[in-house]
Scaffold this active site. Structure first.
Site, PDB file in Angstrom:
ATOM      1  N   ASN A  86       0.900  -1.056   0.057  1.00  0.00           N
ATOM      2  CA  ASN A  86       0.065   0.230  -0.016  1.00  0.00           C
ATOM      3  C   ASN A  86       0.861   1.303   0.066  1.00  0.00           C
ATOM      4  OD1 ASN A  86      -1.401   2.298   1.125  1.00  0.00           O
ATOM      5  ND2 ASN A  86      -3.035   1.064   1.679  1.00  0.00           N
TER       6      ASN A  86
ATOM      7  N   HIS B  68       1.213   6.362   1.620  1.00  0.00           N
ATOM      8  CA  HIS B  68       1.681   7.436   2.468  1.00  0.00           C
ATOM      9  C   HIS B  68       2.970   7.971   1.581  1.00  0.00           C
ATOM     10  CE1 HIS B  68      -0.969   7.065   5.538  1.00  0.00           C
ATOM     11  NE2 HIS B  68      -0.755   5.737   5.449  1.00  0.00           N
TER      12      HIS B  68
ATOM     13  N   HIS C 157      -5.595   3.480  -1.593  1.00  0.00           N
ATOM     14  CA  HIS C 157      -6.913   4.173  -0.829  1.00  0.00           C
ATOM     15  C   HIS C 157      -7.254   5.237  -1.556  1.00  0.00           C
ATOM     16  CE1 HIS C 157      -9.498   4.117   3.210  1.00  0.00           C
ATOM     17  NE2 HIS C 157     -10.303   4.371   1.935  1.00  0.00           N
TER      18      HIS C 157
ATOM     19  N   ARG D 100      -9.507   7.884  -0.886  1.00  0.00           N
ATOM     20  CA  ARG D 100     -10.409   8.219   0.478  1.00  0.00           C
ATOM     21  C   ARG D 100     -11.323   9.453  -0.280  1.00  0.00           C
ATOM     22  NH1 ARG D 100      -8.351   6.269   5.320  1.00  0.00           N
ATOM     23  NH2 ARG D 100     -10.061   7.586   6.444  1.00  0.00           N
TER      24      ARG D 100
ATOM     25  N   ARG E  73      -7.166  12.768   1.174  1.00  0.00           N
ATOM     26  CA  ARG E  73      -5.823  13.229   1.689  1.00  0.00           C
ATOM     27  C   ARG E  73      -4.465  13.034   0.996  1.00  0.00           C
ATOM     28  NH1 ARG E  73      -6.770   9.912   7.435  1.00  0.00           N
ATOM     29  NH2 ARG E  73      -8.751  11.037   7.079  1.00  0.00           N
TER      30      ARG E  73
ATOM     31  N   GLU F  99      -8.573   0.290  -2.510  1.00  0.00           N
ATOM     32  CA  GLU F  99      -9.669   0.165  -1.186  1.00  0.00           C
ATOM     33  C   GLU F  99     -10.344   1.463  -1.284  1.00  0.00           C
ATOM     34  OE1 GLU F  99      -7.011   0.912   2.161  1.00  0.00           O
ATOM     35  OE2 GLU F  99      -5.856  -0.780   1.881  1.00  0.00           O
TER      36      GLU F  99
ATOM     37  N   THR G 147      -8.200   3.613   8.530  1.00  0.00           N
ATOM     38  CA  THR G 147      -9.111   2.588   8.725  1.00  0.00           C
ATOM     39  C   THR G 147      -9.097   2.030   9.932  1.00  0.00           C
ATOM     40  OG1 THR G 147      -8.772   2.177   6.207  1.00  0.00           O
ATOM     41  CG2 THR G 147     -10.544   0.846   7.204  1.00  0.00           C
TER      42      THR G 147
ATOM     43  N   GLU H  88     -10.700  -9.481   3.340  1.00  0.00           N
ATOM     44  CA  GLU H  88      -9.505  -8.979   4.049  1.00  0.00           C
ATOM     45  C   GLU H  88      -9.744  -8.836   5.646  1.00  0.00           C
ATOM     46  OE1 GLU H  88      -6.947  -6.137   2.163  1.00  0.00           O
ATOM     47  OE2 GLU H  88      -6.055  -5.384   3.992  1.00  0.00           O
TER      48      GLU H  88
ATOM     49  N   HIS I 207      -3.449  -4.416   7.941  1.00  0.00           N
ATOM     50  CA  HIS I 207      -3.626  -3.296   8.711  1.00  0.00           C
ATOM     51  C   HIS I 207      -2.386  -3.443   9.886  1.00  0.00           C
ATOM     52  CE1 HIS I 207      -4.880   0.286  10.398  1.00  0.00           C
ATOM     53  NE2 HIS I 207      -5.498   0.496   9.514  1.00  0.00           N
TER      54      HIS I 207
HETATM   55  N1  PXP Z   1      -5.650  -2.987   4.402  1.00  0.00           N
HETATM   56  C1  PXP Z   1      -6.590  -2.185   4.690  1.00  0.00           C
HETATM   57  C2  PXP Z   1      -8.052  -2.537   4.090  1.00  0.00           C
HETATM   58  C3  PXP Z   1      -6.204  -0.809   4.886  1.00  0.00           C
HETATM   59  O1  PXP Z   1      -7.331   0.069   4.941  1.00  0.00           O
HETATM   60  C4  PXP Z   1      -5.040  -0.672   5.098  1.00  0.00           C
HETATM   61  C5  PXP Z   1      -4.560   0.879   5.487  1.00  0.00           C
HETATM   62  O2  PXP Z   1      -4.772   1.748   4.320  1.00  0.00           O
HETATM   63  C6  PXP Z   1      -4.081  -1.586   4.967  1.00  0.00           C
HETATM   64  C7  PXP Z   1      -4.349  -2.695   4.506  1.00  0.00           C
HETATM   65  C8  PXP Z   1      -2.461  -1.054   5.138  1.00  0.00           C
HETATM   66  O3  PXP Z   1      -2.500  -0.965   6.524  1.00  0.00           O
HETATM   67  P1  PXP Z   1      -0.974  -0.406   7.044  1.00  0.00           P
HETATM   68  O4  PXP Z   1      -0.803   0.914   6.356  1.00  0.00           O
HETATM   69  O5  PXP Z   1      -1.107  -0.210   8.525  1.00  0.00           O
HETATM   70  O6  PXP Z   1       0.186  -1.395   6.737  1.00  0.00           O
END
Ligand code: PXP
Length: 254
Positions: A12, A15, A48, A50, A54, A75, A106, A156, A195
């Site tokens: 992901n 960031h 994601h 959003r 952001r 996402e 999330t 998931e 997550h």
């Molecule tokens: N899976 C989902 C559904 C999420 O919402 C997120 C955060 O955007 C992640 C995975 C990745 O989480 P992390 O950034 O904490 O690794």
């Protein structure tokens, strides 16, 4: 092949966009980051989109869809404009997540059991476009059974509560993920998870059976900042050195 070697990594890259949006610059480019992840062996890229935009922007998702050879997993919350964007961009995969504007990330899983009808309509619309749909849920029986009723191919599992647990609570939280994965598998659901996963908790996470893909974001981007810091400083010092060479050639005082 053992369970561990089969698990796929979805990175992901939200960031990377967070850093770009913090200054309104063109860099760092999420597309460039995604291509580096792909070259390094990531099996998929997750972003994601959003509602408050952001970090990741619509154009990022379109650009990623155009350049990636690994699957793009979008996402998203079940909000009308986001659903329309997904139907237009057609990523390979969509993971439906709950979304609150004020949250940092999330916070919990979707209430599939309480929103079968609305979620079901969105799932069918996405599937009509050939998109593979996943539902992000907490490791709870009612949510797994509701996901199975909606006949999505993937869930998931939200691993955040395990990843953030105190040492005294970690084993219990991990057991609920293990049991949830077993139940999901028995219903014919394929199991992703994500997550809060990092290098400290990955060994525990890999004890969850039937894992298909782990989606990991924040810890990888955070780690990339540190392992890349020396190289970035060197690039800048090399630019200084080039300037000194130039000044010397042109006879400017140093
Ligand atoms: N899976 C989902 C559904 C999420 O919402 C997120 C955060 O955007 C992640 C995975 C990745 O989480 P992390 O950034 O904490 O690794």
């Amino acid at each position: 092949m053992n369970q561990r070697t089969q698990v796929k990594l979805g990175v992901n890259i939200d960031h990377v966009a967070t850093v770009r949006q913090a200054r309104g610059t063109q860099y760092p480019s999420p597309v460039e980051a995604a291509l580096i992840c792909q070259s390094a062996g990531a099996h998929g890229i997750t972003v994601h989109l959003r509602e408050d935009r952001r970090h990741i922007q619509d154009d990022d998702v379109r650009a990623l869809r155009a350049v990636l050879s690994v699957p793009l997993n979008l996402e998203m919350g079940n909000a009308p404009d986001i659903v329309e964007a997904a139907l237009d961009i057609v990523p390979e995969e969509v993971c439906l997540v709950p979304e609150k504007r004020e949250e940092l990330t999330t916070e919990g899983g979707l209430d599939v059991a309480g929103n079968r009808a609305t979620l079901g309509r969105t799932v069918r619309r996405l599937e009509e476009k050939g998109i593979v749909v996943s539902l992000f849920i907490d490791p709870e029986v009612a949510q797994i059974e509701a996901a199975a009723e909606l006949k999505v191919p993937f869930i998931e599992l939200h691993t955040g509560h395990y990843c953030d647990a105190s040492p005294a609570d970690a084993e219990r939280k991990l057991n609920s993920l293990v049991e949830a994965a077993e139940l999901a598998h028995s219903h014919g659901l394929r199991v992703n998870a994500g997550h809060g996963i990092n290098l400290q908790n990955i060994d525990g996470i890999l004890r969850i059976p039937f894992l298909n893909t782990l989606n990991i974001g924040h810890s990888i981007v955070a780690r990339a900042v540190l392992v890349g810091m020396g190289a970035a400083v060197n690039e800048m010092l090399n630019a200084f050195a080039r300037d000194c060479d130039d000044a010397e050639r042109k006879g400017y005082p140093l």
